[in-house]
Scaffold this motif. Sequence first.
Motif, PDB file in Angstrom:
ATOM      1  N   SER A   1     -57.093   4.587 -65.401  1.00 10.61           N
ATOM      2  CA  SER A   1     -56.093   3.602 -65.023  1.00 10.61           C
ATOM      3  C   SER A   1     -54.742   4.295 -64.871  1.00 10.61           C
ATOM      4  O   SER A   1     -54.539   5.388 -65.409  1.00 10.61           O
ATOM      5  CB  SER A   1     -55.977   2.476 -66.048  1.00 10.61           C
ATOM      6  OG  SER A   1     -55.471   2.971 -67.271  1.00 10.61           O
ATOM      7  N   VAL A   2     -53.863   3.661 -64.149  1.00 12.78           N
ATOM      8  CA  VAL A   2     -52.480   4.093 -64.030  1.00 12.78           C
ATOM      9  C   VAL A   2     -51.626   2.859 -64.280  1.00 12.78           C
ATOM     10  O   VAL A   2     -51.798   1.843 -63.601  1.00 12.78           O
ATOM     11  CB  VAL A   2     -52.188   4.678 -62.642  1.00 12.78           C
ATOM     12  CG1 VAL A   2     -50.693   4.917 -62.467  1.00 12.78           C
ATOM     13  CG2 VAL A   2     -52.960   5.971 -62.432  1.00 12.78           C
ATOM     14  N   THR A   3     -50.749   2.932 -65.260  1.00 12.77           N
ATOM     15  CA  THR A   3     -49.947   1.779 -65.645  1.00 12.77           C
ATOM     16  C   THR A   3     -48.471   2.081 -65.502  1.00 12.77           C
ATOM     17  O   THR A   3     -47.988   3.078 -66.033  1.00 12.77           O
ATOM     18  CB  THR A   3     -50.252   1.369 -67.093  1.00 12.77           C
ATOM     19  OG1 THR A   3     -51.641   1.048 -67.216  1.00 12.77           O
ATOM     20  CG2 THR A   3     -49.422   0.161 -67.501  1.00 12.77           C
ATOM     21  N   PHE A   4     -47.789   1.220 -64.785  1.00 20.29           N
ATOM     22  CA  PHE A   4     -46.334   1.284 -64.696  1.00 20.29           C
ATOM     23  C   PHE A   4     -45.784   0.268 -65.687  1.00 20.29           C
ATOM     24  O   PHE A   4     -46.059  -0.928 -65.568  1.00 20.29           O
ATOM     25  CB  PHE A   4     -45.861   0.955 -63.283  1.00 20.29           C
ATOM     26  CG  PHE A   4     -46.406   1.875 -62.241  1.00 20.29           C
ATOM     27  CD1 PHE A   4     -47.550   1.535 -61.519  1.00 20.29           C
ATOM     28  CD2 PHE A   4     -45.809   3.091 -61.985  1.00 20.29           C
ATOM     29  CE1 PHE A   4     -48.056   2.383 -60.554  1.00 20.29           C
ATOM     30  CE2 PHE A   4     -46.314   3.949 -61.016  1.00 20.29           C
ATOM     31  CZ  PHE A   4     -47.449   3.593 -60.307  1.00 20.29           C
TER      32      PHE A   4
ATOM     33  N   MET B   1     -53.342   6.359 -67.891  1.00 19.57           N
ATOM     34  CA  MET B   1     -52.043   7.040 -67.861  1.00 19.57           C
ATOM     35  C   MET B   1     -50.968   5.964 -67.874  1.00 19.57           C
ATOM     36  O   MET B   1     -50.977   5.065 -67.035  1.00 19.57           O
ATOM     37  CB  MET B   1     -51.928   7.910 -66.602  1.00 19.57           C
ATOM     38  CG  MET B   1     -50.522   8.446 -66.375  1.00 19.57           C
ATOM     39  SD  MET B   1     -50.379   9.486 -64.920  1.00 19.57           S
ATOM     40  CE  MET B   1     -51.212  10.951 -65.485  1.00 19.57           C
ATOM     41  N   LEU B   2     -50.045   6.043 -68.831  1.00 20.29           N
ATOM     42  CA  LEU B   2     -48.983   5.066 -68.980  1.00 20.29           C
ATOM     43  C   LEU B   2     -47.687   5.697 -68.532  1.00 20.29           C
ATOM     44  O   LEU B   2     -47.299   6.755 -69.033  1.00 20.29           O
ATOM     45  CB  LEU B   2     -48.887   4.639 -70.451  1.00 20.29           C
ATOM     46  CG  LEU B   2     -47.893   3.511 -70.784  1.00 20.29           C
ATOM     47  CD1 LEU B   2     -48.387   2.220 -70.155  1.00 20.29           C
ATOM     48  CD2 LEU B   2     -47.766   3.365 -72.273  1.00 20.29           C
ATOM     49  N   ILE B   3     -47.043   5.064 -67.582  1.00 18.06           N
ATOM     50  CA  ILE B   3     -45.789   5.618 -67.065  1.00 18.06           C
ATOM     51  C   ILE B   3     -44.668   4.644 -67.344  1.00 18.06           C
ATOM     52  O   ILE B   3     -44.551   3.617 -66.677  1.00 18.06           O
ATOM     53  CB  ILE B   3     -45.872   5.887 -65.546  1.00 18.06           C
ATOM     54  CG1 ILE B   3     -46.974   6.882 -65.253  1.00 18.06           C
ATOM     55  CG2 ILE B   3     -44.539   6.413 -65.029  1.00 18.06           C
ATOM     56  CD1 ILE B   3     -48.171   6.271 -64.617  1.00 18.06           C
TER      57      ILE B   3
ATOM     58  N   ILE C   1     -46.414   9.336 -58.908  1.00 16.59           N
ATOM     59  CA  ILE C   1     -47.411   9.989 -59.751  1.00 16.59           C
ATOM     60  C   ILE C   1     -48.484  10.645 -58.911  1.00 16.59           C
ATOM     61  O   ILE C   1     -49.033  10.009 -58.006  1.00 16.59           O
ATOM     62  CB  ILE C   1     -48.070   8.960 -60.689  1.00 16.59           C
ATOM     63  CG1 ILE C   1     -47.000   8.177 -61.451  1.00 16.59           C
ATOM     64  CG2 ILE C   1     -49.058   9.654 -61.617  1.00 16.59           C
ATOM     65  CD1 ILE C   1     -46.065   9.026 -62.261  1.00 16.59           C
TER      66      ILE C   1
ATOM     67  N   ILE D   1     -41.208   3.444 -66.796  1.00 19.33           N
ATOM     68  CA  ILE D   1     -40.341   3.774 -65.679  1.00 19.33           C
ATOM     69  C   ILE D   1     -38.994   3.111 -65.739  1.00 19.33           C
ATOM     70  O   ILE D   1     -38.221   3.163 -64.795  1.00 19.33           O
ATOM     71  CB  ILE D   1     -41.008   3.406 -64.339  1.00 19.33           C
ATOM     72  CG1 ILE D   1     -41.311   1.909 -64.304  1.00 19.33           C
ATOM     73  CG2 ILE D   1     -42.252   4.211 -64.130  1.00 19.33           C
ATOM     74  CD1 ILE D   1     -41.758   1.447 -62.945  1.00 19.33           C
TER      75      ILE D   1
END
Lengths: 162, 184
Positions: free
Chosen positions: A20-23, B1-3, A12, B5
């Motif tokens: 926030s950044v959420t996997f 941001m939701l990724i 990303i 995967i």
Amino acid sequence: MGTTTYTPLANITLGSTATSVTFSSISQAYRDLVLICDLKGTVLIDIRLRLNSDTGSNYSYVYAYGDGSSAASGSFSGDTQMSLDFISYATSTNAHISKTEIMDYSATDKHTTILVRGNSGAGVDMSAQRWANTAAVTTAQVRPSSGSFAVGSTFALYGIAA
Amino acid sequence: MLIPIGFFGAGGAAGAYELISTTVLGSSASSVTFSSIPSTYKHLQIRGVARTDRNVAFDNLIVRFNSDTGANYSRHQLEGNGSTVSSSAETSQTSIKTGRLTDATSTTNAFGAFVIDILDYTSTSKNTTVRTLTGAETGNTNRTIVLNSGAWLNTAAVSTITLDRQLGTNLLSGSRFSLYGIVG
């Protein structure tokens, strides 16, 4: 010939600021996860990590750092999140880079242990951290202590074969 | 941001980092050995988690090469124990001590973790050098994080690696050791 691994799961680059950044929905097909961050903040930020959206006091860690003039070590038991930096904070001009090893993340017979090495213009640090939960890790959220991650910040998650 | 995967988790293209072998202990064992290591890679990496049965203070993960138990190892380390940072060195040792694992005095389900890089392991013109990052969040005052540099003072190619506990009797069930090869 062994099994090729170090599989990129997500890569990303922020096109806009993010709080926030959420996997999520992390594949359980691997042994370890490796998270590589290269980021700046809109303000001076520390970088936090939570697993499986757990906001309870279930994170503990031991760390050491050097800032060019002194070195120190500390620990914390029962925090509500992990930290990817203890001196290697990011600012709007200085990037933080870190490599976080999330070990045996899919196991359900042990707590999740992570090893982190961080670097920035402020210093260098290393840490061992434990999430006191035997659940498999399915979600990992990276967030700043305040403000937002700046445009251009990158987050890469890799799976290491079992 | 939701990724999300999950669906990205397909196998990657052929690359330079390969899993050679994994050992997961289903019961206690005194040590783990990787033998007949292929000589087709440039470097090796060992990744894992482990806990020992020592019931006093702490235990350490140690590494030996080619079954050499002689005083042919040295190391330097930088360690943080939660209150102080220290540096130490040892020479003429019978193994490379990489750092602390959790043990019977640690919080239940807590395992120490380690990443060991073994560089140029097939070379016969230089001693084998390793770099390790080992950490144990034990839940008590024995917690540590250690960055370590070690050397096996032998120019032989590495064909066997033994991982062992320094002080306790056994590595415990659930401990895991994975060997990876990095293509040169």
